[in-house]
Design a protein around this motif. Structure first.
Motif, short mmCIF file in Angstrom:
data_model
loop_
_atom_site.label_atom_id
_atom_site.label_comp_id
_atom_site.label_asym_id
_atom_site.label_seq_id
_atom_site.Cartn_x
_atom_site.Cartn_y
_atom_site.Cartn_z
N TYR A 266 53.66 40.38 28.92
CA TYR A 266 52.93 40.09 30.16
C TYR A 266 51.79 41.08 30.32
O TYR A 266 51.97 42.28 30.08
CB TYR A 266 53.92 40.11 31.34
CG TYR A 266 54.92 38.99 31.17
CD1 TYR A 266 54.66 37.74 31.70
CD2 TYR A 266 56.05 39.16 30.37
CE1 TYR A 266 55.53 36.68 31.46
CE2 TYR A 266 56.92 38.11 30.12
CZ TYR A 266 56.65 36.88 30.67
OH TYR A 266 57.51 35.82 30.42
N THR A 267 50.61 40.58 30.71
CA THR A 267 49.44 41.46 30.87
C THR A 267 49.68 42.43 32.01
O THR A 267 50.61 42.25 32.81
CB THR A 267 48.18 40.64 31.21
OG1 THR A 267 48.45 39.86 32.39
CG2 THR A 267 47.79 39.72 30.07
N SER A 268 48.81 43.41 32.10
CA SER A 268 49.13 44.51 33.01
C SER A 268 48.90 44.15 34.48
O SER A 268 49.36 44.85 35.37
CB SER A 268 48.37 45.76 32.61
OG SER A 268 47.16 45.86 33.30
N SER A 270 45.99 43.76 36.34
CA SER A 270 44.90 44.37 37.11
C SER A 270 44.23 43.33 37.98
O SER A 270 43.75 43.62 39.06
CB SER A 270 43.83 44.95 36.18
OG SER A 270 44.41 45.72 35.17
N THR A 271 44.15 42.11 37.50
CA THR A 271 43.37 41.11 38.21
C THR A 271 44.21 40.08 38.97
O THR A 271 43.67 39.31 39.74
CB THR A 271 42.46 40.36 37.23
OG1 THR A 271 43.23 39.93 36.11
CG2 THR A 271 41.34 41.24 36.72
N GLY A 272 45.48 40.04 38.75
CA GLY A 272 46.28 39.06 39.48
C GLY A 272 47.66 38.92 38.90
O GLY A 272 48.19 39.87 38.34
N GLY A 390 41.87 51.03 27.17
CA GLY A 390 42.49 50.62 28.42
C GLY A 390 41.51 50.31 29.52
O GLY A 390 41.72 49.40 30.32
N GLU A 391 40.46 51.10 29.59
CA GLU A 391 39.44 50.90 30.61
C GLU A 391 38.13 51.39 30.00
O GLU A 391 38.15 52.09 29.00
CB GLU A 391 39.70 51.80 31.83
CG GLU A 391 40.85 51.40 32.69
CD GLU A 391 41.03 52.42 33.81
OE1 GLU A 391 40.76 52.08 34.95
OE2 GLU A 391 41.41 53.58 33.53
N PRO A 392 37.01 51.06 30.65
CA PRO A 392 35.77 51.70 30.20
C PRO A 392 35.94 53.21 30.36
O PRO A 392 36.50 53.67 31.36
CB PRO A 392 34.72 51.17 31.17
CG PRO A 392 35.29 49.92 31.75
CD PRO A 392 36.78 50.15 31.78
N PHE A 500 36.64 33.38 26.87
CA PHE A 500 36.02 34.31 27.81
C PHE A 500 37.03 35.41 28.14
O PHE A 500 38.16 35.15 28.51
CB PHE A 500 35.58 33.59 29.08
CG PHE A 500 35.09 34.51 30.15
CD1 PHE A 500 34.18 35.52 29.84
CD2 PHE A 500 35.53 34.39 31.46
CE1 PHE A 500 33.72 36.41 30.82
CE2 PHE A 500 35.07 35.27 32.45
CZ PHE A 500 34.18 36.27 32.13
N THR A 501 36.58 36.67 27.97
CA THR A 501 37.49 37.81 28.08
C THR A 501 37.80 38.19 29.52
O THR A 501 38.74 38.94 29.77
CB THR A 501 36.84 39.04 27.44
OG1 THR A 501 35.63 39.33 28.17
CG2 THR A 501 36.48 38.80 25.97
N GLY A 502 36.95 37.74 30.46
CA GLY A 502 37.10 38.20 31.85
C GLY A 502 36.28 39.44 32.13
O GLY A 502 36.14 39.85 33.28
N TRP A 514 28.33 47.62 25.72
CA TRP A 514 28.83 48.48 26.80
C TRP A 514 29.66 47.60 27.72
O TRP A 514 29.12 46.71 28.38
CB TRP A 514 27.65 49.09 27.57
CG TRP A 514 26.81 49.99 26.71
CD1 TRP A 514 25.90 49.61 25.77
CD2 TRP A 514 26.82 51.42 26.70
NE1 TRP A 514 25.34 50.71 25.17
CE2 TRP A 514 25.89 51.84 25.72
CE3 TRP A 514 27.53 52.39 27.43
CZ2 TRP A 514 25.65 53.19 25.45
CZ3 TRP A 514 27.28 53.74 27.16
CH2 TRP A 514 26.35 54.12 26.17
N VAL A 515 30.95 47.83 27.75
CA VAL A 515 31.81 47.03 28.61
C VAL A 515 31.64 47.54 30.04
O VAL A 515 31.79 48.74 30.31
CB VAL A 515 33.28 47.10 28.16
CG1 VAL A 515 34.16 46.31 29.12
CG2 VAL A 515 33.41 46.57 26.74
N LEU A 516 31.32 46.64 30.95
CA LEU A 516 30.95 47.04 32.31
C LEU A 516 32.09 46.86 33.30
O LEU A 516 31.92 47.08 34.49
CB LEU A 516 29.74 46.22 32.77
CG LEU A 516 28.48 46.42 31.93
CD1 LEU A 516 27.42 45.41 32.34
CD2 LEU A 516 27.94 47.83 32.07
#
Ligand code: ATP
Ligand code: MG
Length: 648
Positions: A266-268, A270-272, A390-392, A500-502, A514-516
């Motif tokens: 299961y994804t972490s 962050s978005t839902g 994990g994050e930018p 699409f990665t989101g 550059w991931v924003l």
């Protein structure tokens, strides 16, 4: 989806690999990498087939790829076993007696498993799973602390063809229940408890609570770890030691179809609501094995430490499967990074002579906040390579990591990927790619990533848009477990037919990515689309700031106004003057348009249990509304409660 994202942040520093590092690396120059990427882009199937041939196959595949948008199959007709590739393969050489896993418990004990020993444990546990009624294709839920038995259970499932679903040991009984039910797991592997920050996390209690409402679960295997009394249901529960007691160490690895379901994860969140991402065998292993070798430039004598929990995809791919498939030594740590004192990680690096260290920006920012004294106490000279995921990563944190932990000697690989991608997708290769702090640089060979506008057209270099993956890759998710429809709408509907990665991203004039941050988090101020990452990085580049999260709140005049939640360095104290200074700092660093309308100081930010900032919750706090979204993946509810009460 609206127009392109504006580009504000400009990072000019460039770090070239040292000639010494490059000389010994798997990929030795930028030119060589460019050639590789070009060839692989032209014929990705040939590129990945070559990588797959490095693995052991019981039966070769007939067809490399079948792509019926959006469903991919790789290495069709081939048969292999992941546990065979991670274990048996290494038993015929001197690797047999090499450390496969070195584990350190939070209280300080150390256990080491050679490949031979790990093989023995995996076979015995695989036999006990069979004995307890687990068959090929059944789902097994693993809800464990970070102990060697978690990896053993994963490898044992892979050995017999059971599909594992590892649920992070920090999740509550309810989250566990939902995940068990979603996967319809037949058996749960757990422990009485695990150590975290000096306290016991009572896992067995949570399992008992959860499976009151899980009809699919027949048996529960319990590892004794922390030793406190636990509830017991005769006939259902069995101690790990009893389960393996009479089991033979001979358990032939089942030849499995390349597309056999290996795991659900299961994804972490962050978005839902988390998604049950399904991965299969041959493609996943090909992808993780090759990326581990090239991105971390693995050598026979490395000690590789990825600090992720096995409950996350990073733990699957780069604590267990990738390193073991390469015959590497993987270090595993049970507990909290600051326990018993904030230098725990540095002391472990020094004691185990870790050479490759892979961690998350959230950890790096925490260490930054605590200051340089802790790392300075230890000899970190064994390190030769650093990674992050994990994050930018804000350029300031990147620079700190390289300087303070890497002694300006170790290349830093900023690796972009997702639970869905199975393995690393975008990254420098340490002996080849010149790096820029904050950029994950370029796609891994064989991976076709692009930044596009809402019509799916590539944006010109220098601008921003949606980060997409144009072609299927071997480690890609095959679906969302039991929900093909959600799989399609989630990933293949925004830009029809393309993954699409989101995330939003931009490419600079050199083509670097550059991931924003997440597209859903992008701000729209007076008609300008601004990325959270750039404003946050501008804040973090101020000497008083340790961490920042930026969100939008509705504004009558501007459409949206920028609200920044800021955590200060230990040495700084909050004041109205500092707020003004920070606003001016952002204006100066990236432009007046990005200047926060409001700054709020906070001791901590709401994060997922994997350490990612949950901006969607902050958005609700900033708007002065109650938080309504899914909060089951929130790490610490008190943080959110505090932010909301500050609001009143
Ligand atoms: P959910 O999909 O449930 O919201 P999540 O996306 O946080 O959860 P993961 O699959 O663990 O779950 O995280 C992948 C995301 O993490 C990426 O889409 C990206 O936003 C972010 N990410 C990971 N690595 C990097 C990196 N090196 N640079 C920038 N962002 C990254
Ligand atoms: Mg995601």
């Amino acid at each position: 989806m609206s127009e392109n994202i504006e580009v504000l942040l400009e990072e000019k520093r460039l770090f070239k690999p040292s000639p010494d590092f490059s000389k010994k690396a798997h990929i030795k120059s930028f030119a060589a990498l460019k050639t590789l990427r070009k060839q692989a882009l032209k014929n990705p199937e040939a590129f990945w087939a070559k990588a797959a041939k490095e693995l052991h196959w019981f039966k070769p595949w007939k067809k490399t790829l079948e792509w019926k948008v959006p469903f991919a199959k790789w290495f069709i007709g081939g048969k292999l076993n992941l546990s065979y590739n991670c274990l048996d393969r290494h038993l015929t050489s001197a690797r047999r007696n090499k450390a496969a896993l070195i584990w350190e418990g939070e209280p300080g004990e150390v256990r080491t498993f050679t490949y031979q020993q790990l093989y023995y444990e995996v076979c015995r546990f695989a036999n006990s799973l069979k004995h307890l009624g687990v068959n090929k294709g059944d789902r097994v839920c693993i809800y464990m602390p970070m102990v060697p038995e978690a990896a053993i259970a994963m490898l044992a499932c892979a050995r017999i063809g059971a599909t594992h679903s590892v649920v992070f040991g920090g999740f509550s009984a309810e989250s566990l229940r939902d995940r068990i039910n979603d996967a319809q797991a037949k058996l749960v592997v757990t422990a009485d408890g695990g150590w975290r920050r000096g306290a016991i996390v009572k896992l067995k209690d949570a399992v008992d609570e959860a499976i009151k409402e899980c009809k699919s679960v027949e048996r529960v295997v319990v590892l004794k770890r922390t030793g406190q009394d636990v509830g017991w249901q005769q006939g259902r529960d069995i101690w790990w030691s009893d389960a393996v007691h009479d089991q033979s160490a001979v358990c032939p690895a089942e030849p499995l179809d390349s597309e056999h379901p290996l795991f659900i994860l299961y994804t972490s969140g962050s978005t839902g609501k988390p998604k049950g991402v399904l991965h299969t065998t041959g493609g996943y292993l090909t992808h993780t094995a090759l990326t581990t070798k090239w991105v971390f430039d693995l050598r026979e004598d490395d000690t590789f430490w990825c600090t992720a929990d096995v409950g996350w995809v990073t733990g699957h791919s780069y604590v267990v499967y990738g390193p073991l498939a390469n015959g590497a030594t993987s270090l595993m740590y049970e507990g909290g990074p600051l326990h018993p004192s904030p230098d725990r990680f540095w002391s472990m690096i020094a004691r185990h002579r870790v050479s490759i260290f892979y961690t998350a920006p959230t950890a790096i920012r925490t260490f930054m906040r605590l200051g340089v004294d802790y790392p300075k106490r230890h000899d970190l000279s064994s390190l030769r390579l650093l990674g992050t995921v994990g994050e930018p990563i804000n350029p300031e944190a990147w620079r700190w990591y390289r300087e303070t932990i890497g002694g300006n000697r170790c290349p830093v690989v900023d690796t972009w990927w997702q639970t869905e991608t199975g393995g690393i997708m975008m990254t420098p290769l340490p002996g080849a790619t010149p790096t820029k702090p904050g950029s994950a640089t370029l796609p891994f060979p064989g991976i076709d990533i692009d930044v596009v506008d809402k019509d799916g057209k590539s944006v010109p270099l220098g601008s921003g848009g949606f980060l997409v993956i144009r072609k299927p890759w071997p480690g890609m998710l095959r679906t969302i477990y039991g929900d093909d429809a959600r799989y399609k709408t989630q990933y293949f509907s925004q830009i029809p037919g393309i993954y699409f990665t989101g995330d939003g991203a931009r490419r600079d004039k050199d083509g670097y990515f550059w991931v924003l941050g997440r597209i859903d988090d992008v701000l729209n101020v007076a008609g300008h689309r601004l990325s959270t990452m750039e404003i946050e990085s501008a804040l973090v580049s101020h000497t008083s700031v340790a961490e920042a999260a930026v969100v939008a709140r509705p504004d009558e005049l501007l459409g949206q106004a920028v609200v920044a939640f800021v955590t200060l360095q230990k040495s700084a104290s909050p004041s109205p003057e500092l707020k003004e200074e920070l606003r001016a700092h952002v204006a100066k660093a990236i432009g007046a348009i990005a200047k926060p309308a409001e700054i709020r100081f906070t001791d901590s930010l709401p994060k997922t249990r994997s350490g990612k900032i949950m901006r969607r919750l902050l958005r609700e706090v900033a708007a002065g509304k109650g938080v309504r979204g899914d909060v089951t993946t929130l790490e610490d509810f008190a943080v959110l409660a505090k932010l909301q009460s500050d609001d009143e």
